[in-house]
Write a protein that holds these residues in place. Sequence first.
Motif, PDB file in Angstrom:
ATOM      1  N   GLY A  59      -0.765   1.578  -5.781  1.00  0.00           N
ATOM      2  CA  GLY A  59       0.302   0.644  -6.108  1.00  0.00           C
ATOM      3  C   GLY A  59       0.585   0.522  -7.593  1.00  0.00           C
ATOM      4  N   THR A  60       0.006   1.376  -8.404  1.00  0.00           N
ATOM      5  CA  THR A  60       0.258   1.325  -9.845  1.00  0.00           C
ATOM      6  C   THR A  60       1.562   2.051 -10.164  1.00  0.00           C
ATOM      7  OG1 THR A  60      -0.958   3.359 -10.096  1.00  0.00           O
ATOM      8  CG2 THR A  60      -2.195   1.318 -10.388  1.00  0.00           C
ATOM      9  N   ASP A  61       1.978   1.932 -11.424  1.00  0.00           N
ATOM     10  CA  ASP A  61       3.189   2.632 -11.841  1.00  0.00           C
ATOM     11  C   ASP A  61       3.041   4.135 -11.684  1.00  0.00           C
ATOM     12  OD1 ASP A  61       4.707   0.507 -12.347  1.00  0.00           O
ATOM     13  OD2 ASP A  61       4.355   0.455 -14.530  1.00  0.00           O
ATOM     14  N   GLU A  62       1.844   4.608 -12.004  1.00  0.00           N
ATOM     15  CA  GLU A  62       1.614   6.042 -11.884  1.00  0.00           C
ATOM     16  C   GLU A  62       1.737   6.473 -10.424  1.00  0.00           C
ATOM     17  OE1 GLU A  62      -2.317   7.261 -12.679  1.00  0.00           O
ATOM     18  OE2 GLU A  62      -1.795   9.382 -12.723  1.00  0.00           O
ATOM     19  N   ALA A  63       1.165   5.648  -9.540  1.00  0.00           N
ATOM     20  CA  ALA A  63       1.247   5.960  -8.115  1.00  0.00           C
ATOM     21  C   ALA A  63       2.685   5.960  -7.663  1.00  0.00           C
ATOM     22  CB  ALA A  63       0.438   4.950  -7.314  1.00  0.00           C
ATOM     23  N   ARG A  64       3.481   5.039  -8.220  1.00  0.00           N
ATOM     24  CA  ARG A  64       4.869   4.969  -7.798  1.00  0.00           C
ATOM     25  C   ARG A  64       5.625   6.214  -8.228  1.00  0.00           C
ATOM     26  NH1 ARG A  64       6.133  -0.270  -9.375  1.00  0.00           N
ATOM     27  NH2 ARG A  64       7.492   0.345 -11.070  1.00  0.00           N
ATOM     28  N   ARG A  65       5.365   6.632  -9.460  1.00  0.00           N
ATOM     29  CA  ARG A  65       6.036   7.858  -9.936  1.00  0.00           C
ATOM     30  C   ARG A  65       5.636   9.046  -9.080  1.00  0.00           C
ATOM     31  NH1 ARG A  65       5.314   5.905 -14.925  1.00  0.00           N
ATOM     32  NH2 ARG A  65       3.332   6.985 -15.227  1.00  0.00           N
ATOM     33  N   ALA A  66       4.325   9.146  -8.829  1.00  0.00           N
ATOM     34  CA  ALA A  66       3.841  10.261  -8.015  1.00  0.00           C
ATOM     35  C   ALA A  66       4.473  10.194  -6.628  1.00  0.00           C
ATOM     36  CB  ALA A  66       2.324  10.202  -7.914  1.00  0.00           C
ATOM     37  N   GLY A  67       4.590   8.976  -6.086  1.00  0.00           N
ATOM     38  CA  GLY A  67       5.197   8.812  -4.771  1.00  0.00           C
ATOM     39  C   GLY A  67       6.615   9.327  -4.750  1.00  0.00           C
ATOM     40  N   ARG A  68       7.344   9.081  -5.842  1.00  0.00           N
ATOM     41  CA  ARG A  68       8.720   9.574  -5.907  1.00  0.00           C
ATOM     42  C   ARG A  68       8.763  11.086  -5.871  1.00  0.00           C
ATOM     43  NH1 ARG A  68      11.329   5.985 -10.617  1.00  0.00           N
ATOM     44  NH2 ARG A  68      11.200   4.024  -9.506  1.00  0.00           N
ATOM     45  N   THR A  69       7.898  11.718  -6.677  1.00  0.00           N
ATOM     46  CA  THR A  69       7.866  13.180  -6.673  1.00  0.00           C
ATOM     47  C   THR A  69       7.518  13.682  -5.283  1.00  0.00           C
ATOM     48  OG1 THR A  69       6.956  12.968  -8.875  1.00  0.00           O
ATOM     49  CG2 THR A  69       6.907  15.158  -7.892  1.00  0.00           C
ATOM     50  N   TYR A  70       6.506  13.049  -4.708  1.00  0.00           N
ATOM     51  CA  TYR A  70       6.019  13.463  -3.386  1.00  0.00           C
ATOM     52  C   TYR A  70       7.154  13.420  -2.367  1.00  0.00           C
ATOM     53  CZ  TYR A  70       2.895  13.325   0.699  1.00  0.00           C
ATOM     54  OH  TYR A  70       2.255  13.589   1.876  1.00  0.00           O
ATOM     55  N   TRP A  78       4.794  18.486  -5.872  1.00  0.00           N
ATOM     56  CA  TRP A  78       4.332  17.277  -5.203  1.00  0.00           C
ATOM     57  C   TRP A  78       2.828  17.270  -5.016  1.00  0.00           C
ATOM     58  CZ3 TRP A  78       1.674  17.772  -0.657  1.00  0.00           C
ATOM     59  CH2 TRP A  78       1.753  19.018  -0.037  1.00  0.00           C
ATOM     60  N   LEU A  79       2.237  18.474  -4.927  1.00  0.00           N
ATOM     61  CA  LEU A  79       0.812  18.529  -4.582  1.00  0.00           C
ATOM     62  C   LEU A  79      -0.075  17.960  -5.687  1.00  0.00           C
ATOM     63  CD1 LEU A  79      -0.594  21.662  -2.765  1.00  0.00           C
ATOM     64  CD2 LEU A  79      -1.740  19.504  -3.117  1.00  0.00           C
ATOM     65  N   PRO A  80       0.073  18.442  -6.921  1.00  0.00           N
ATOM     66  CA  PRO A  80      -0.721  17.792  -7.975  1.00  0.00           C
ATOM     67  C   PRO A  80      -0.341  16.322  -8.158  1.00  0.00           C
ATOM     68  CG  PRO A  80       0.444  19.734  -8.821  1.00  0.00           C
ATOM     69  CD  PRO A  80       0.790  19.627  -7.396  1.00  0.00           C
ATOM     70  N   ALA A  81       0.944  16.009  -7.975  1.00  0.00           N
ATOM     71  CA  ALA A  81       1.355  14.608  -8.149  1.00  0.00           C
ATOM     72  C   ALA A  81       0.643  13.716  -7.143  1.00  0.00           C
ATOM     73  CB  ALA A  81       2.868  14.478  -7.985  1.00  0.00           C
ATOM     74  N   ALA A  82       0.481  14.224  -5.928  1.00  0.00           N
ATOM     75  CA  ALA A  82      -0.105  13.399  -4.869  1.00  0.00           C
ATOM     76  C   ALA A  82      -1.585  13.132  -5.097  1.00  0.00           C
ATOM     77  CB  ALA A  82       0.089  14.081  -3.525  1.00  0.00           C
ATOM     78  N   MET A  83      -2.157  13.715  -6.137  1.00  0.00           N
ATOM     79  CA  MET A  83      -3.584  13.513  -6.369  1.00  0.00           C
ATOM     80  C   MET A  83      -3.912  12.115  -6.874  1.00  0.00           C
ATOM     81  SD  MET A  83      -5.141  15.956  -5.277  1.00  0.00           S
ATOM     82  CE  MET A  83      -4.225  17.072  -4.272  1.00  0.00           C
ATOM     83  N   VAL A  84      -2.907  11.272  -7.084  1.00  0.00           N
ATOM     84  CA  VAL A  84      -3.220   9.890  -7.444  1.00  0.00           C
ATOM     85  C   VAL A  84      -3.789   9.135  -6.245  1.00  0.00           C
ATOM     86  CG1 VAL A  84      -1.454   9.741  -9.207  1.00  0.00           C
ATOM     87  CG2 VAL A  84      -0.912   9.055  -6.883  1.00  0.00           C
ATOM     88  N   ALA A  85      -3.674   9.739  -5.064  1.00  0.00           N
ATOM     89  CA  ALA A  85      -4.147   9.065  -3.857  1.00  0.00           C
ATOM     90  C   ALA A  85      -5.666   8.887  -3.908  1.00  0.00           C
ATOM     91  CB  ALA A  85      -3.760   9.893  -2.646  1.00  0.00           C
TER      92      ALA A  85
END
Lengths: 493, 116, 487
Positions: free
Chosen positions: C153-164, C229-236
């Motif tokens: 739920g952080t800003d970083e997660a939100r950005r990554a979610g958008r890319t994903y 999206w794959l590296p971005a999704a690593m915030v999970a």
Amino acid sequence: MIDEHLPVLQVVVPLLAAPMCLLLGRGTLAWGLATAVGWFALYVALSLLGSVPAGGEIRYALGGWAAPWGIEYRVDRLDSYVLVIVAAVGALVLTYARASVAREIARHQHAAFYAALLLCLAGLLGIVITGDAFNLFVFLEISSLSSYALISLGRDRRALTASYQYLIMGTLGATFILIGVGLLYMVTGTLNMLDLAERLPALGDNRTVLAAFAFLVVGICLKIALFPLHLWLPNAYAYAPSVVTAFLAGTATKVAIYVLLRFLFTIFGAGFSFSGMLLSALLMVLALLGVLVASTVAIFQNDVKRMLAYSSVAQIGYIVLGISLVSVTGLTAALVHLFNHAVMKAALFLALGAVVYRVGGARLEDMKGLGRAMPLTLAAFVAGGLSLIGVPLTAGFISKWYLVLAALEAGWWPIALLVLIGSLLAVVYVWRVVETAYMQPRPAGAAAVSEAPWHMLLPIWALVVANVWLGIDTDLTVGIAGGVAVELLGGAP
Amino acid sequence: MALSLYNYWIVIVLMMTGFYIVIRSTNLVKKIVGLNIFQTSVFILYISMGKVEGGTAPIVTDGATAYSNPLPHVLILTAIVVGVATTALGLTLVVRIKEAYGSVDEEAIQRQDREA
Amino acid sequence: MSALLPAAMLLPLVAVPLIVLLDRYPNRREAVSLVTGGLLFALVVALVPDVAAGGRPAWTLAEPLPGIALAFEVEPLGLIMALVASFLWMVTTVYSIGYMRGHHEKHQTRFYAFFAIAIASTIGAAFAANLVTLFVFYEALTLSTFPLVTHAGTDEARRAGRTYLGVLIGSSIGLLLLAIAWTWNLTGSVTFTPGGILAGHATDGTVLVLYALFLFGIGKAALMPLHRWLPAAMVAPTPVSALLHAVAVVKIGVFSVLKVSIYIFGPALLTSSGAGMALAYVAATTILLGSLVAMRQDNLKRLLAYSTVSQLSYIVLGATLANAWGIVGGSLHIVMHAFGKITLFFCAGAILVASNKTRVSQLDGIGRRMPWTLGAFTVGALSMVGVPPLAGFVSKWYLLLGSITAEQYFVVAVIIVRPLLNAAYFVPIIYVAFFRPPASGVHGEREYGEAPLPMVAALVATAVLTVTLFFYPDWALALAEQLVGGP
């Protein structure tokens, strides 16, 4: 006994109930009556749908005056299909209305509000059911006048200017239609739609007929809010009371599209309307522009209601695109989307109405943190949004699938691609709301918000379930739409 | 030839006049006036179309051989009623707008909305 | 017998309301997840004998569009996919219990609920009998994993979610759906049919364009340039990365590629039209570039993500080679890579929970404190490289044979060179972890040992299986060979 009078009851009951609402005076009583009438109208519409044979029609001579002297009500499958859409949205919106209206509209206006809503419903149902071109104009004005009044009841003073703007453009559109009908009467001597359809082909490319055609198409497109004649719509939807927005989004433009179909395909015939490709090309370009421009504009809206209004303009583009392809698949896509869009937009606007009810506004910043505070409402919003995008297992997917198929069938793959790009734009604007609602906390100091009351949630979720249901079992939509599309094109060479 | 269809010329002139006022005027009341002129032109179109050369009013009397077509006249009665209703509603809205904004000028209203 | 398939599909969905209802009782909630995982695996295993004997259990749920049903059919490839996914779900559940509690994550109920929905979508996609059904579950998987990816739920997660979401939905609606509609328009069918359905309906040029639409449209296969999206999704949270980005999401991507190649185009058409070879080059390029980018990563999870990008293209490569060796190799690699990669992700998560380290440069001497974890890491890494006797070797051997058969020497070269690159980024990690002394003089460095027991148990189990699969690949091999008409 009562069965044979169903067509007239469909219109007369809401029409008579409207002044009764005024007489009842008290808000809750008026609401009760209006809701009962709404459900009765749905019952009648469903019975009509059940009793219209495929390819056949039910004819009803009003007051016993046989056509062509009297006004005739005709219900074929297209009519009954649109009647069900209008009546279903009407019944659900009315069921939902009480709390929302109590919150958004001054108490002394409640009875008048329900009266106007019933008038609007009666007008819309009348447009669909009548078989007489002039009677259609009258019903069009009944529904339009009451909708101007309804829109002006919005809390923001901009509702007044929005309503005024709509009044000017709507009246221009209706008057164009009146001119068209008059010119048609001049050359054929009849107002009955069937007689018109019989006599027009003999006239060929008569200049008066062409002028009538042009006036009618422009007038109807104004009512449809086809890009770039859509300017009245975003403001009207954004500032109208939530209930009114949901009702109009689900019904008014749909009925206008029905009128377009009636004139283009039944009265003039596809062979006349689309000879020389001019209209087809024009509608196609405007529809595609509408999809792309309106979707893009929607992305930049901060008022979620306004965002959905622009999305409506885009969705109208999809429907008109299906019509402009002039094929069975294209028309099926248009008709299916007519139904599906009514269901999804009504769900979205009602969910938004619940947000307004609890939070007091529908701007993007009002939505912050609502995913936790109003989980059921927001879940419904997400479900409606997914359907808008066209995610599989929702109604929206079925429409998109047919539309893409129709474009490919016609050999126009760039159009298929543009349709899908439109979907992606929808992802962006829907997701802005989802992100705000689920991933941003309620602003500090904001009042605590609780879930919407059950009597609001019930109609919302009924529409959401319908959305999913229509994405899985498409007998109702695709089944009927496919047949109707063949019927509409039946006269085409 | 052209003048024999003079009723259509009148219709077109009135229609364009009304349309022009609706588009051009920024005064909300004047817009309604324009709308009225626009609608009136259509009424005249209907009424003149029902006229039969040498016909009388459609009341059965001795000696009358040709009657004007009454149907367009009846229709236009309805349309006039609709027009009156529209005008009434439009003027009501203008009154309410004047109460809310203190002006009936479109540009002034838009300016207020932008500033708000 | 016929009830097995619906049962397997519905089971994880039944678990969802239970998980939500047991919100306040974490132990019972996790018990539901575990039991469901075990039952699901048992159900899928019970499907094996029938399919191995040539049976094709089928189930039609509804028919939303005339001629296009929401239908399921178990065939060997789907069964392999379902076996891997359901087994690893079970293991991952054990692991997540340790991780989520050890790492004090919030919203655990939501996590387990969406986890179950994601698995249901995976199983649905694995058993899909036609393109539209596959698409339905493909999208369901994207949407149900979105809350998991953005769990923090952080800003970083939100950005990554958008890319994903942007990449996956964008490619699937923009390209894949178009490809599916086009296929239907050309052939009047979307059903997966052995030998393909497109032959005779399309010119070579159309086949090439359509195949490219499919391959890029399946964004989950992470073919460059749709890999972002794959590296971005690593915030999970790590269990999500482990299961979803080593197994479910990415594998459904490459699974779909294989499925489309085998059952829609058919190997014969891909070879004769030249479409297969053209895309094989894209895959080979992704293999190389993915490895090169991985070498430059310091964040352990991002490194693993790029390694995944590169490994996935092996499977795509197998599909595009379009010969028996390639298809068997690609199918096997789904299994082999899953076990190796999930081990690596488990280790990364264990390191995070135990020591709070996320970067490669922090790992000096960690092997002495966490010997089990780093031992398992070594096994997983070597399997990625393709060293015998580890699982990764088996599938790569088949792929090598496939590319030699296809006489694609560029591809052969890539398959031979790639392990060296792989080794170049995995071996140093192993070296510093075991042989370099712990960084001294770092203040605030707390004492730590192994991660919680459930995590270690899970990662050791997958590591052991990575070895075992080298010696006993028969079951997967038997199923995969059915795809190409017997051994």
